[in-house]
Scaffold this motif. Structure first.
Motif, PDB file in Angstrom:
ATOM      1  N   PHE A   1      43.555  33.142  31.260  1.00 42.44           N
ATOM      2  CA  PHE A   1      44.299  34.397  31.126  1.00 42.44           C
ATOM      3  C   PHE A   1      43.384  35.603  30.919  1.00 42.44           C
ATOM      4  O   PHE A   1      43.398  36.553  31.685  1.00 42.44           O
ATOM      5  CB  PHE A   1      45.288  34.295  29.958  1.00 42.44           C
ATOM      6  CG  PHE A   1      46.032  35.562  29.682  1.00 42.44           C
ATOM      7  CD1 PHE A   1      47.154  35.897  30.411  1.00 42.44           C
ATOM      8  CD2 PHE A   1      45.596  36.445  28.699  1.00 42.44           C
ATOM      9  CE1 PHE A   1      47.843  37.084  30.167  1.00 42.44           C
ATOM     10  CE2 PHE A   1      46.273  37.624  28.441  1.00 42.44           C
ATOM     11  CZ  PHE A   1      47.399  37.945  29.188  1.00 42.44           C
ATOM     12  N   GLY A   2      42.566  35.569  29.856  1.00 41.13           N
ATOM     13  CA  GLY A   2      41.841  36.759  29.429  1.00 41.13           C
ATOM     14  C   GLY A   2      40.873  37.302  30.457  1.00 41.13           C
ATOM     15  O   GLY A   2      40.896  38.501  30.791  1.00 41.13           O
ATOM     16  N   ALA A   3      40.000  36.445  30.980  1.00 50.77           N
ATOM     17  CA  ALA A   3      39.027  36.910  31.977  1.00 50.77           C
ATOM     18  C   ALA A   3      39.721  37.344  33.257  1.00 50.77           C
ATOM     19  O   ALA A   3      39.277  38.288  33.927  1.00 50.77           O
ATOM     20  CB  ALA A   3      38.007  35.807  32.261  1.00 50.77           C
ATOM     21  N   THR A   4      40.809  36.660  33.593  1.00 54.38           N
ATOM     22  CA  THR A   4      41.523  36.986  34.828  1.00 54.38           C
ATOM     23  C   THR A   4      42.158  38.364  34.767  1.00 54.38           C
ATOM     24  O   THR A   4      42.009  39.180  35.679  1.00 54.38           O
ATOM     25  CB  THR A   4      42.600  35.920  35.113  1.00 54.38           C
ATOM     26  OG1 THR A   4      41.995  34.635  35.191  1.00 54.38           O
ATOM     27  CG2 THR A   4      43.309  36.210  36.420  1.00 54.38           C
ATOM     28  N   ILE A   5      42.882  38.651  33.687  1.00 51.92           N
ATOM     29  CA  ILE A   5      43.566  39.939  33.611  1.00 51.92           C
ATOM     30  C   ILE A   5      42.575  41.093  33.474  1.00 51.92           C
ATOM     31  O   ILE A   5      42.840  42.224  33.891  1.00 51.92           O
ATOM     32  CB  ILE A   5      44.579  39.941  32.446  1.00 51.92           C
ATOM     33  CG1 ILE A   5      45.571  41.093  32.610  1.00 51.92           C
ATOM     34  CG2 ILE A   5      43.873  40.017  31.094  1.00 51.92           C
ATOM     35  CD1 ILE A   5      46.717  41.057  31.625  1.00 51.92           C
ATOM     36  N   THR A   6      41.393  40.814  32.906  1.00 52.55           N
ATOM     37  CA  THR A   6      40.379  41.862  32.746  1.00 52.55           C
ATOM     38  C   THR A   6      39.650  42.139  34.046  1.00 52.55           C
ATOM     39  O   THR A   6      39.432  43.296  34.418  1.00 52.55           O
ATOM     40  CB  THR A   6      39.366  41.459  31.663  1.00 52.55           C
ATOM     41  OG1 THR A   6      40.059  41.154  30.455  1.00 52.55           O
ATOM     42  CG2 THR A   6      38.380  42.589  31.398  1.00 52.55           C
ATOM     43  N   PHE A   7      39.284  41.077  34.762  1.00 50.65           N
ATOM     44  CA  PHE A   7      38.454  41.229  35.958  1.00 50.65           C
ATOM     45  C   PHE A   7      39.278  41.334  37.238  1.00 50.65           C
ATOM     46  O   PHE A   7      38.866  41.999  38.189  1.00 50.65           O
ATOM     47  CB  PHE A   7      37.492  40.041  36.058  1.00 50.65           C
ATOM     48  CG  PHE A   7      36.538  40.103  37.209  1.00 50.65           C
ATOM     49  CD1 PHE A   7      35.715  41.210  37.395  1.00 50.65           C
ATOM     50  CD2 PHE A   7      36.448  39.052  38.109  1.00 50.65           C
ATOM     51  CE1 PHE A   7      34.823  41.264  38.458  1.00 50.65           C
ATOM     52  CE2 PHE A   7      35.562  39.103  39.173  1.00 50.65           C
ATOM     53  CZ  PHE A   7      34.753  40.209  39.345  1.00 50.65           C
ATOM     54  N   ALA A   8      40.453  40.676  37.269  1.00 52.99           N
ATOM     55  CA  ALA A   8      41.245  40.649  38.493  1.00 52.99           C
ATOM     56  C   ALA A   8      42.533  41.455  38.408  1.00 52.99           C
ATOM     57  O   ALA A   8      43.142  41.763  39.430  1.00 52.99           O
ATOM     58  CB  ALA A   8      41.577  39.195  38.865  1.00 52.99           C
ATOM     59  N   GLY A   9      42.977  41.778  37.204  1.00 51.84           N
ATOM     60  CA  GLY A   9      44.213  42.536  37.077  1.00 51.84           C
ATOM     61  C   GLY A   9      45.437  41.640  37.152  1.00 51.84           C
ATOM     62  O   GLY A   9      45.345  40.407  37.136  1.00 51.84           O
ATOM     63  N   ASN A  10      46.596  42.271  37.256  1.00 51.75           N
ATOM     64  CA  ASN A  10      47.870  41.540  37.251  1.00 51.75           C
ATOM     65  C   ASN A  10      48.766  42.091  38.346  1.00 51.75           C
ATOM     66  O   ASN A  10      49.769  42.746  38.083  1.00 51.75           O
ATOM     67  CB  ASN A  10      48.526  41.673  35.873  1.00 51.75           C
ATOM     68  CG  ASN A  10      49.758  40.805  35.728  1.00 51.75           C
ATOM     69  OD1 ASN A  10      50.012  39.927  36.532  1.00 51.75           O
ATOM     70  ND2 ASN A  10      50.543  41.070  34.699  1.00 51.75           N
ATOM     71  N   PHE A  11      48.401  41.800  39.597  1.00 53.62           N
ATOM     72  CA  PHE A  11      49.127  42.311  40.749  1.00 53.62           C
ATOM     73  C   PHE A  11      49.905  41.168  41.403  1.00 53.62           C
ATOM     74  O   PHE A  11      49.291  40.204  41.874  1.00 53.62           O
ATOM     75  CB  PHE A  11      48.167  42.939  41.762  1.00 53.62           C
ATOM     76  CG  PHE A  11      47.360  44.070  41.200  1.00 53.62           C
ATOM     77  CD1 PHE A  11      47.929  45.315  41.008  1.00 53.62           C
ATOM     78  CD2 PHE A  11      46.023  43.877  40.837  1.00 53.62           C
ATOM     79  CE1 PHE A  11      47.187  46.362  40.478  1.00 53.62           C
ATOM     80  CE2 PHE A  11      45.280  44.920  40.316  1.00 53.62           C
ATOM     81  CZ  PHE A  11      45.863  46.169  40.122  1.00 53.62           C
ATOM     82  N   PRO A  12      51.241  41.245  41.431  1.00 52.21           N
ATOM     83  CA  PRO A  12      52.047  40.163  42.007  1.00 52.21           C
ATOM     84  C   PRO A  12      51.641  39.856  43.439  1.00 52.21           C
ATOM     85  O   PRO A  12      51.443  40.753  44.257  1.00 52.21           O
ATOM     86  CB  PRO A  12      53.477  40.721  41.943  1.00 52.21           C
ATOM     87  CG  PRO A  12      53.437  41.721  40.823  1.00 52.21           C
ATOM     88  CD  PRO A  12      52.070  42.332  40.889  1.00 52.21           C
ATOM     89  N   GLY A  13      51.505  38.562  43.710  1.00 52.67           N
ATOM     90  CA  GLY A  13      51.158  38.115  45.049  1.00 52.67           C
ATOM     91  C   GLY A  13      49.679  38.133  45.350  1.00 52.67           C
ATOM     92  O   GLY A  13      49.250  37.537  46.345  1.00 52.67           O
TER      93      GLY A  13
END
Length: 268
Positions: free
Chosen positions: A207-219
């Motif tokens: 969760f943490g590294a993903t939302i920081t580095f990749a963001g939270n964009f559906p699809g």
């Protein structure tokens, strides 16, 4: 026979804390199942975006595991078999992501691979490649966090394996690469499988590294953990249903692979 049975009994000083430990780990999962709105299960799972998030989670976790196998198995061999200097420092660097807060890992990835990062600026200028806030960033973030689990498992399997088989292969004229492919890899295959399962499960829940580095964009970058976090803020029932789905996928995968690999290892 009676002595063996007595030896198999768990001493009371160990049984009590062991029972408390089981309850501590199991009760939250039981509570999740009890509070699940089963009547809303199908509508929630068929809601827009859920299938995309689940598919992205499964694909990205699988790609992260494959990348970890490609990089982590040779790294584990270096840590377990090589006599090169600086192995202690190398092992410390490998295990840092285990204790590093995932958000800090995401920031570190951003500073290296971002458009203004050490490597990212060069990729952007030379090739026009931008990694952050893409599906590729999800895979990289999951690999960064999950690969140490694979490396540690494989290194432990290599250290426990009998090196005499490799020595015999060398005396018969086999080269190092042939020995690694024909002897070492089959010898530690259960350890590699166990490490891959741990790596996949960790990548699936990242969760943490993903939302920081990749963001939270559906699809594009919204994996199931991110979808659960977003749903928790607006629809707690949906968050519970998605959490149960992740729980089922994780437990099912672990149980299936455990029966296939760990059972085979025990039979061997």
């Amino acid at each position: 026979m009676s002595r063996a049975r007595e030896g198999a009994r768990v001493p009371a000083p160990l049984l009590v804390p062991a029972t408390v430990g089981v309850l501590f780990l199991a009760l939250p999962l039981v509570g999740l199942l009890i509070r699940t709105p089963w009547s809303q299960l199908v509508p929630q799972l068929t809601a827009p975006g859920v299938g995309q998030a689940l598919r992205l989670s499964l694909v990205s976790a699988t790609l992260a595991t494959l990348l970890s196998l490609l990089l982590g198995v040779p790294l584990a061999w270096v840590l377990a078999r090589s006599r090169a200097r600086g192995r202690a420092v190398l092992r410390a660097l490998v295990t840092v992501p285990l204790v590093l807060p995932p958000v800090v890992g995401g920031v570190a990835l951003f500073l290296v691979l971002g458009r203004q990062g050490i490597v990212g600026s060069w990729l952007d200028d030379a090739f026009g490649i931008t990694i952050p806030f893409t599906t590729t960033a999800v895979v990289i973030a999951e690999t960064f966090v999950a690969m140490p689990f694979l490396v540690i498992s494989v290194e432990g399997a290599l250290r426990a394996a009998d090196a005499r088989f490799e020595e015999v292969a060398a005396t018969l004229g086999a080269g190092r690469w042939t020995t690694f492919r024909r002897v070492t890899l089959p010898l530690v295959a259960p350890g590699i499988a166990a490490g891959a399962v741990l790596c996949w499960a960790r990548a699936l829940g990242e969760f943490g590294a993903t939302i920081t580095f990749a963001g939270n964009f559906p699809g594009t970058t919204q994996t199931m953990p991110l979808a659960v976090y977003l749903a928790l803020q607006r629809d707690p029932d949906a968050a519970i249903v998605l959490s149960v789905l992740l729980l089922v996928v994780s437990l099912g995968t672990l149980l299936l692979l455990r029966d296939r690999w760990v059972g085979r290892a025990g039979a061997a």
